[in-house]
Design an enzyme around this catalytic site. Sequence first.
Site, PDB file in Angstrom:
ATOM      1  N   TYR A  88     -40.936  25.172 -10.169  1.00 18.11           N
ATOM      2  CA  TYR A  88     -40.280  24.099 -10.908  1.00 18.11           C
ATOM      3  C   TYR A  88     -38.773  24.349 -10.908  1.00 18.11           C
ATOM      4  O   TYR A  88     -38.322  25.448 -11.207  1.00 18.11           O
ATOM      5  CB  TYR A  88     -40.786  24.065 -12.354  1.00 18.11           C
ATOM      6  CG  TYR A  88     -41.272  22.715 -12.804  1.00 18.11           C
ATOM      7  CD1 TYR A  88     -40.516  21.573 -12.583  1.00 18.11           C
ATOM      8  CD2 TYR A  88     -42.493  22.573 -13.463  1.00 18.11           C
ATOM      9  CE1 TYR A  88     -40.967  20.332 -13.004  1.00 18.11           C
ATOM     10  CE2 TYR A  88     -42.950  21.347 -13.899  1.00 18.11           C
ATOM     11  CZ  TYR A  88     -42.176  20.221 -13.665  1.00 18.11           C
ATOM     12  OH  TYR A  88     -42.620  18.999 -14.082  1.00 18.11           O
ATOM     13  N   GLU A  90     -36.100  21.883 -12.156  1.00 17.24           N
ATOM     14  CA  GLU A  90     -35.347  20.782 -12.750  1.00 17.24           C
ATOM     15  C   GLU A  90     -33.876  21.170 -12.889  1.00 17.24           C
ATOM     16  O   GLU A  90     -33.536  22.273 -13.322  1.00 17.24           O
ATOM     17  CB  GLU A  90     -35.915  20.430 -14.124  1.00 17.24           C
ATOM     18  CG  GLU A  90     -37.255  19.713 -14.058  1.00 17.24           C
ATOM     19  CD  GLU A  90     -37.735  19.271 -15.420  1.00 17.24           C
ATOM     20  OE1 GLU A  90     -37.231  19.817 -16.419  1.00 17.24           O
ATOM     21  OE2 GLU A  90     -38.612  18.395 -15.484  1.00 17.24           O
ATOM     22  N   ASP A 244     -27.652   1.510   3.022  1.00 13.83           N
ATOM     23  CA  ASP A 244     -28.981   2.115   3.134  1.00 13.83           C
ATOM     24  C   ASP A 244     -29.261   2.224   4.625  1.00 13.83           C
ATOM     25  O   ASP A 244     -29.624   1.253   5.284  1.00 13.83           O
ATOM     26  CB  ASP A 244     -30.009   1.231   2.436  1.00 13.83           C
ATOM     27  CG  ASP A 244     -31.438   1.752   2.567  1.00 13.83           C
ATOM     28  OD1 ASP A 244     -31.678   2.654   3.401  1.00 13.83           O
ATOM     29  OD2 ASP A 244     -32.319   1.243   1.850  1.00 13.83           O
ATOM     30  N   THR A 270     -33.761   7.425   3.995  1.00 10.34           N
ATOM     31  CA  THR A 270     -34.982   8.220   3.994  1.00 10.34           C
ATOM     32  C   THR A 270     -34.703   9.488   4.804  1.00 10.34           C
ATOM     33  O   THR A 270     -33.687   9.595   5.494  1.00 10.34           O
ATOM     34  CB  THR A 270     -36.146   7.468   4.665  1.00 10.34           C
ATOM     35  OG1 THR A 270     -35.709   7.000   5.943  1.00 10.34           O
ATOM     36  CG2 THR A 270     -36.623   6.298   3.851  1.00 10.34           C
ATOM     37  N   LYS A 273     -38.694   8.664   9.202  1.00 14.37           N
ATOM     38  CA  LYS A 273     -38.358   7.664  10.221  1.00 14.37           C
ATOM     39  C   LYS A 273     -37.778   8.352  11.463  1.00 14.37           C
ATOM     40  O   LYS A 273     -38.312   9.368  11.899  1.00 14.37           O
ATOM     41  CB  LYS A 273     -37.433   6.600   9.632  1.00 14.37           C
ATOM     42  CG  LYS A 273     -38.077   5.791   8.494  1.00 14.37           C
ATOM     43  CD  LYS A 273     -37.206   4.628   8.094  1.00 14.37           C
ATOM     44  CE  LYS A 273     -37.885   3.733   7.080  1.00 14.37           C
ATOM     45  NZ  LYS A 273     -37.962   4.314   5.729  1.00 14.37           N
ATOM     46  N   ARG A 279     -41.084  13.225   4.330  1.00 13.65           N
ATOM     47  CA  ARG A 279     -40.917  11.963   3.624  1.00 13.65           C
ATOM     48  C   ARG A 279     -40.139  12.192   2.322  1.00 13.65           C
ATOM     49  O   ARG A 279     -40.560  12.970   1.472  1.00 13.65           O
ATOM     50  CB  ARG A 279     -42.276  11.341   3.314  1.00 13.65           C
ATOM     51  CG  ARG A 279     -43.128  11.102   4.553  1.00 13.65           C
ATOM     52  CD  ARG A 279     -44.392  10.356   4.222  1.00 13.65           C
ATOM     53  NE  ARG A 279     -44.099   9.001   3.807  1.00 13.65           N
ATOM     54  CZ  ARG A 279     -43.858   7.988   4.641  1.00 13.65           C
ATOM     55  NH1 ARG A 279     -43.884   8.176   5.944  1.00 13.65           N
ATOM     56  NH2 ARG A 279     -43.605   6.787   4.173  1.00 13.65           N
TER      57      ARG A 279
END
Length: 497
Positions: A88, A90, A244, A270, A273, A279
Amino acid sequence: MLPSSCSSSSAAAMRPAKRQASGADLEARRSAVRAWGNQPLAEADPDVHALMERERERQVRGIELIASENFVCRAVLDALGSHLTNKYSEGHPGARYYGGNQHIDAIERLCHERACTAFGLDPACWGVNVQPYSCTSANLAVYTGLLLPNDRIMGLEPPSGGHVSHGYYTPSGKKVSGASIFFESLSYKVNPQTGYIDYDKLEDRAMDFHPKILICGGSSYPREWDFARMRLIADKCGAVLMCDMAHISGLVAAKECRSPFDYCDVVTSTTHKNLRGPRGGIIFFRKGKNMRKRGGSFSQGDENDYDFEDKINFAVFPSLQGGPHNNHIAALAITLKQVATPEYKAYIQQVKKNAQALASALLRRKCRLVTGGTDNHLVLWDLRTFGLTGKNFEKVCELCHISINKTPIYGDNGSISPGGVRIGTPAMTTRGCLEDDFEVIADFLIRATQIAGSVLKQHGKVQKEFLRGLENNKDIIELGNQVEAFASQFAMPGFDV
């Protein structure tokens, strides 16, 4: 009651047995944990394993033409399935909400460095956030960080090739995405005759609407973007210019198309692609001294510093997301190292050659392509000249082991029955296909139109009847066998085949 001396001796005699039983119990419990933790997938969950193997087989034996999909390398798969998923983290490097993140910090910082290197950016002028779970999440983080609720955004509408995360309302007024729910959006469009973006009308709409963020980039646009013109429009209406570049990020990195970094304030993407990574999403933002003068030029000025960095980072976490996926960030760092190589540039050049070969092959077979061709990795095929819908054609192709996706063509009733399909070359180029191979693929696609047309003629347009006509169809079986034989010739990265 026994004397106290007897009680004491009896208790003492019992203690070793208790300790022995306790030790055996502890060892049994430890063994159970080891057994649970070390079972291979096939033993731990045969049902999921079987389905995953079927999907692996589908990928190997099929032709993948979905423009937004690709195949990652073994190193990326190794990172994604690694122990990094256990941690974790954060927060951001050097400012975490949990301890034990020193190595995670090093991985994320390395990913930042490689992102700037891959796209040729000066880290003094550009910052990057690699934590978004997707590009849609990245886009929403930009809006959240830089706007107030109900502020205005403006992007290309989905029926013209844009993405719903740039804001869109259906003709009935339904708000499709969070971008339209929390912010006010107005879309611009392509010219219905040419399929190209109409920058003059775009400017007129922007000057009327005055968006706070003007967005360039789309999901189904086969031509180059005029980023310089977009910069002029953004300056004229007082907007932040955002791109984008999800669909062209690989081309941008390889310098095989115009770069949004020359003109834009914020760039999202992204990470899969044609970038060929895991991803997820990524955000680049200008930082340091704002030296841009109106009109798009950059020169030494006396402007304020950009204030994007803290706002966008805070929007990603804690505003919209929790802990980042550290396995994804490591996999992205691996990808970005590859992106900066000459081999990757050669790959992207082949992606473009293959797209142009496919476009030429379809045009020679009397197909109608939106804009008449392509400048990048995808073509938009208008199937209405064949009397077909994208939905029916996609289904026929799927049964023949060819993956494509239906898409609206500007002017059709895309929300109900899209009139075309989007076809991309990155995935099959990754497997080693060259121009001649896409000539073969074009033949397969034409045969699929013939099959779809024949079934439509025999069974009519009612979807249930059309699907019934596809069952046990000998032409579909024959074409499917040929597609499998063709696809199986090509290697699959990361698979032992």
